[in-house]
Design a protein around this motif. Structure first.
Motif, PDB file in Angstrom:
ATOM      1  N   UNK A   1       3.078  -2.936   4.013  1.00 52.79           N
ATOM      2  CA  UNK A   1       3.623  -4.155   2.957  1.00 52.79           C
ATOM      3  C   UNK A   1       2.601  -4.783   4.152  1.00 52.79           C
ATOM      4  N   UNK A   2       1.405  -5.993   3.475  1.00 48.68           N
ATOM      5  CA  UNK A   2       0.706  -6.792   3.828  1.00 48.68           C
ATOM      6  C   UNK A   2       0.948  -8.004   4.453  1.00 48.68           C
TER       7      UNK A   2
ATOM      8  N   UNK B   1       1.100  -1.041   0.390  1.00 48.20           N
ATOM      9  CA  UNK B   1       0.257   0.086   0.527  1.00 48.20           C
ATOM     10  C   UNK B   1       0.705   1.342   0.130  1.00 48.20           C
ATOM     11  N   UNK B   2       0.769   2.227  -1.001  1.00 49.51           N
ATOM     12  CA  UNK B   2       2.482   2.961  -1.127  1.00 49.51           C
ATOM     13  C   UNK B   2       0.770   4.357  -0.468  1.00 49.51           C
TER      14      UNK B   2
ATOM     15  N   UNK C   1       3.778  -4.250   7.939  1.00 50.29           N
ATOM     16  CA  UNK C   1       5.000  -3.616   7.816  1.00 50.29           C
ATOM     17  C   UNK C   1       5.139  -2.268   7.341  1.00 50.29           C
ATOM     18  N   UNK C   2       5.949  -1.130   7.950  1.00 54.90           N
ATOM     19  CA  UNK C   2       5.815  -0.146   7.096  1.00 54.90           C
ATOM     20  C   UNK C   2       7.685   0.468   7.899  1.00 54.90           C
ATOM     21  N   UNK C   3       8.385   0.660   7.065  1.00 57.28           N
ATOM     22  CA  UNK C   3      10.172   0.410   7.439  1.00 57.28           C
ATOM     23  C   UNK C   3      10.824   0.066   8.516  1.00 57.28           C
ATOM     24  N   UNK C   4      11.192   0.847  10.539  1.00 57.87           N
ATOM     25  CA  UNK C   4      10.952  -0.172  11.208  1.00 57.87           C
ATOM     26  C   UNK C   4       9.949  -0.190  12.586  1.00 57.87           C
ATOM     27  N   UNK C   5       8.716  -0.370  10.952  1.00 58.98           N
ATOM     28  CA  UNK C   5       7.433  -0.252  11.717  1.00 58.98           C
ATOM     29  C   UNK C   5       6.467  -1.861  12.206  1.00 58.98           C
TER      30      UNK C   5
END
Ligand SMILES: [Zn+2]
Ligand SMILES: [Zn+2]
Length: 209
Positions: free
Chosen positions: A126-127, A118-119, A141-145
């Motif tokens: 990322x799912x 999902x941008x 997931x989003x970067x370090x999260x």
């Protein structure tokens, strides 16, 4: 990146507002309370954010109750995993009827699957399909999260005794997917305080062995 946690609804669900600071494109994860939607709208307006997506980590009422109002007042697209999509529009399946007030959400605009991206401006979510609490539970997931919904909590795991739940699937999702992430990944769960993958790997009594 902008990230703000709001605690919403009677079950104290964590709702997250995230935005790309450069493009101002924003997403709300799990707007689980009707009463807090105004607060979310205020934050969007104050920061000049453009709400692109409302994303539900799963279909339980404490994660979707604000979908209606947000969809009515913004242009956001509603996203949920395909296997939880029917919960949005069925007050029995999303458990709002058993909590005393029947609430349905608009149907999803797009169904998510494992590996989807999902941008959000320059941010990418990322799912990861993490079933067990519900069949269509996801982590993002989003970067370090990593947003873990009701799959993995600080010191705990999601309940699996509700219809559609599976303890075996939940443990498989955590051990086979979430624990593949690096120890420094910060966990933002659906309820309670944040943690890290490393901390849970070492100390979570439900998953260490
Ligand atoms: Zn739940
Ligand atoms: Zn929940």
């Amino acid at each position: 990146m902008f990230l703000k946690r709001l605690v919403v609804g009677v079950l104290e669900t964590n709702c997250y507002l995230i935005s790309c600071k450069i493009t101002k494109k924003a997403a709300v994860i799990d707007p689980g309370g009707e009463d807090e939607v105004d607060l979310i709208l205020d934050l969007l307006q104050k920061n000049n954010f453009d709400l692109k997506y409302v994303i539900n980590t799963h279909g339980h009422i404490d994660h979707i109750a604000g979908n209606n109002l947000l969809k009515a007042k913004t242009e956001a697209l509603l996203l949920i995993h395909s296997l939880d999509a029917d919960m949005l529009v069925d007050a029995n399946k999303n458990f709002s009827s058993s909590m005393g007030k029947e609430i349905c959400s608009p149907p999803a605009d797009k169904l998510l699957e494992e590996g989807d991206e999902i941008s959000l401006g320059r941010l990418y979510l990322t799912v990861i399909h993490t079933p067990g609490h519900t069949p269509g539970g996801i982590s993002l997931v989003l970067n370090n999260i990593v947003f873990t919904g009701d799959t993995l909590f600080s010191g705990g795991i999601g309940r699996t005794d509700l219809p559609g739940g599976s303890y075996q699937d939940l443990i498989k999702s955590i051990k086979g997917k979430l624990l593949l992430l690096s120890d420094d990944k910060i966990i933002y769960p659906g309820h309670g305080p944040d943690s890290t993958i490393g901390e849970e790997r070492r100390t979570n009594p439900y998953i260490k062995n």
